[in-house]
Design a protein around this motif. Structure first.
Motif, PDB file in Angstrom:
ATOM      1  N   TYR A 292      33.112  32.307  30.487  1.00 24.42           N
ATOM      2  CA  TYR A 292      34.526  32.686  30.524  1.00 24.42           C
ATOM      3  C   TYR A 292      34.693  34.190  30.305  1.00 24.42           C
ATOM      4  N   ALA A 293      35.702  34.753  30.957  1.00 19.98           N
ATOM      5  CA  ALA A 293      36.096  36.141  30.717  1.00 19.98           C
ATOM      6  C   ALA A 293      37.592  36.253  30.939  1.00 19.98           C
ATOM      7  N   ILE A 294      38.211  37.115  30.174  1.00 18.41           N
ATOM      8  CA  ILE A 294      39.633  37.402  30.377  1.00 18.41           C
ATOM      9  C   ILE A 294      39.734  38.743  31.084  1.00 18.41           C
ATOM     10  N   ASN A 295      40.383  38.733  32.232  1.00 20.02           N
ATOM     11  CA  ASN A 295      40.487  39.953  33.027  1.00 20.02           C
ATOM     12  C   ASN A 295      41.669  39.799  33.971  1.00 20.02           C
ATOM     13  N   GLY A 296      41.804  40.746  34.883  1.00 19.03           N
ATOM     14  CA  GLY A 296      42.929  40.718  35.811  1.00 19.03           C
ATOM     15  C   GLY A 296      42.471  40.829  37.251  1.00 19.03           C
ATOM     16  N   PRO A 297      43.419  40.842  38.188  1.00 19.35           N
ATOM     17  CA  PRO A 297      43.060  40.874  39.615  1.00 19.35           C
ATOM     18  C   PRO A 297      42.320  42.131  40.027  1.00 19.35           C
ATOM     19  N   TRP A 298      42.386  43.189  39.197  1.00 14.94           N
ATOM     20  CA  TRP A 298      41.621  44.391  39.499  1.00 14.94           C
ATOM     21  C   TRP A 298      40.111  44.139  39.416  1.00 14.94           C
ATOM     22  N   ALA A 299      39.695  43.005  38.834  1.00 20.62           N
ATOM     23  CA  ALA A 299      38.268  42.677  38.718  1.00 20.62           C
ATOM     24  C   ALA A 299      37.779  41.804  39.870  1.00 20.62           C
ATOM     25  N   PHE A 300      38.676  41.406  40.760  1.00 21.09           N
ATOM     26  CA  PHE A 300      38.286  40.516  41.852  1.00 21.09           C
ATOM     27  C   PHE A 300      37.087  41.050  42.650  1.00 21.09           C
ATOM     28  N   ALA A 301      37.137  42.311  43.014  1.00 22.62           N
ATOM     29  CA  ALA A 301      36.089  42.866  43.871  1.00 22.62           C
ATOM     30  C   ALA A 301      34.723  42.771  43.201  1.00 22.62           C
ATOM     31  N   ASP A 302      34.640  43.127  41.914  1.00 21.63           N
ATOM     32  CA  ASP A 302      33.374  43.051  41.192  1.00 21.63           C
ATOM     33  C   ASP A 302      32.892  41.614  41.066  1.00 21.63           C
ATOM     34  N   PHE A 303      33.792  40.709  40.754  1.00 23.49           N
ATOM     35  CA  PHE A 303      33.394  39.313  40.557  1.00 23.49           C
ATOM     36  C   PHE A 303      33.036  38.643  41.874  1.00 23.49           C
ATOM     37  N   ASP A 304      33.725  39.019  42.943  1.00 27.12           N
ATOM     38  CA  ASP A 304      33.356  38.499  44.260  1.00 27.12           C
ATOM     39  C   ASP A 304      31.929  38.918  44.619  1.00 27.12           C
ATOM     40  N   ALA A 305      31.630  40.190  44.378  1.00 30.29           N
ATOM     41  CA  ALA A 305      30.290  40.698  44.679  1.00 30.29           C
ATOM     42  C   ALA A 305      29.240  40.012  43.811  1.00 30.29           C
ATOM     43  N   GLY A 306      29.550  39.827  42.519  1.00 34.82           N
ATOM     44  CA  GLY A 306      28.616  39.175  41.620  1.00 34.82           C
ATOM     45  C   GLY A 306      28.364  37.735  42.003  1.00 34.82           C
TER      46      GLY A 306
END
Length: 447
Positions: A292-306
């Protein structure tokens, strides 16, 4: 596919979502701030009940004069105009790039000189200032249309007065939410369904956490009130309970109990506040080792890549609550479109502002910037790319239960962050931390 332009804009703005210093208006008095000429302007326009539109002035409808809009993002301006001209091919629309943070002040001067935009974009927490300065007109008949398209959380923050009239159009929304690694959860628990409470997360942490190897079940930014508020609200505390900048609620007994609960979460993520950075949290979740992580839509690109690199699937849902507690609120951001009271074309300006929150306008927004339109799920489902995005719904759902506060002084973040660090790092007792926060806030508020 998400636009690459979204992450930078969201990351830039998320820290100042609610900052608005030195103002006196609140959501409950928005419409009351508008003068009688402003209200008359809205009621005197010709409304086409069948089309659910105002009838544009001939000079605009025939293309004899251009409609002028102020927008910060050029790709968005171009996309909106192109989409608008699909429905209104004869209308000429010109745009000027104006930073949202500066739009209200600039409109107050340029508008008086006849050089202002007819429609401009700004942050929702600037609306009180816009009304005070006489540059935000009511949307009139569009109130009903707009309220049918979006959650009342969004429409409510731009409405006020005895008649509850809207003085702006919500355009985008953003909030932190709970990100969860479906693949890892399935491996650990037998189910990819996310936890609904902190107690469920704590139960998994008993088995999964390995402090010696820095392995944690959940990661977030504990030294920021921006993140901590979701826990504090679930535990029963409401910031600015009366929407009064004089009283952030730091002396509320409910906050004391909430902070005690918050301090207990250190057992789940035993990391000093200074070390739990946004960068580290993104890296760890992207690597696929954090459930689990708490974050926002600005993290989408990093998480998509991961997710692509490490072969996992992730989801986004509302923030965890507390057993027996309240739904977790969050601070949310929202960009709005405002019709200037100084426009010579009040009907056409309202038509364009309303269009920005239509299905076609929302599609243009997402396609050009990747930002999330502040409209209901039925409209979102028709937007190409966004309808297939499995992660947007969680942000929208959390945004709908967020606390959108009309004005929060900038020094709230300084005092709030210090409060959470003091509690998280056990630098003082909860009572001492509250007293310190209250004294600091009152001192800065009195300057």
């Amino acid at each position: 596919m998400r636009s690459n332009g979204a992450a930078a804009d969201l990351a830039l703005n998320r820290r100042r979502l609610l900052v608005l210093g030195g103002l006196t208006a609140t959501a409950g008095t928005l419409a009351a701030c508008g003068g009688p000429e402003e209200e008359e302007e809205a009621t005197d326009l010709q409304w086409d009940a069948d089309a659910q539109q105002y009838v544009m002035e001939d000079a605009i409808a025939k293309g004899e004069q251009p409609l002028k809009i102020w927008i910060e993002d050029e790709p968005l301006a171009q996309a909106l105009i192109a989409a608008f001209n699909q429905e209104y091919p004869d209308v000429k629309v010109e745009y000027e790039l104006v930073i949202k943070d500066e739009a209200v002040e600039k409109m107050a001067t340029a508008g008086e000189a006849g050089n202002g935009g007819d429609v401009y974009m700004t942050f929702y927490d600037q609306l009180s200032r816009a009304i005070d300065q006489g540059v935000a007109a009511p949307m009139g008949e569009y109130d009903t249309v707009l309220k049918s398209r979006m959650n009342e959380t969004f429409t409510g923050v731009v409405s006020g007065g005895d008649d509850g009239s809207m003085h702006a159009v919500p355009i985008t929304t953003e909030s932190i939410a709970l990100f969860y690694n479906k693949t890892l959860l399935k491996e650990l628990t037998g189910s990819e369904e996310p936890a609904k409470t902190w107690e469920e997360i704590a139960a998994l942490a008993e088995e999964y956490n390995q402090p010696g190897s820095n392995r944690w079940t959940i990661q977030f930014t504990p030294g920021e009130i921006y993140h901590a508020y979701s826990v504090l609200s679930a535990a029963g505390w409401t910031v600015y309970p009366d929407l009064n900048p004089d009283d952030p609620g730091f002396d509320d007994p409910a906050l004391a109990a909430a902070l005690e609960y918050y301090a207990g979460l250190r057992e789940l993520f035993d990391v000093p506040a200074v070390d739990a950075t946004e960068e580290n949290i993104r890296q760890e979740f992207s690597a696929g080792t954090v459930p689990y992580a708490i974050n926002g839509p600005w993290a989408f690109a990093d998480f998509d890549a991961g997710a692509e690199e490490h072969g996992y699937e992730y989801g986004v849902t509302v923030l965890p609550s507390i057993e027996g507690g309240e739904p977790a609120s969050s601070f949310a951001g929202m960009h709005i479109a405002v019709v200037s009271t100084l426009t010579e074309y009040p009907a056409a300006a309202r038509v364009f502002a309303n269009f920005m929150a239509s299905d076609a306008g929302a599609a243009a927004l997402y396609a050009s910037t990747g930002q999330i339109p502040a409209v209901n799920s039925d409209l979102l489902s028709g937007i190409e790319g966004l309808a297939d995005d499995p992660h947007v719904a969680g942000i929208i759902e959390q945004s709908a239960q967020a606390d959108l506060i009309p004005q929060v002084p900038e020094y709230f973040w300084e005092t709030g962050n210090t409060l959470t660090v003091d509690v998280w790092d056990n630098l003082s007792t909860v009572e001492e931390a509250q007293t310190k926060a209250l004294d600091s806030y009152n001192e800065l508020h009195g300057l």
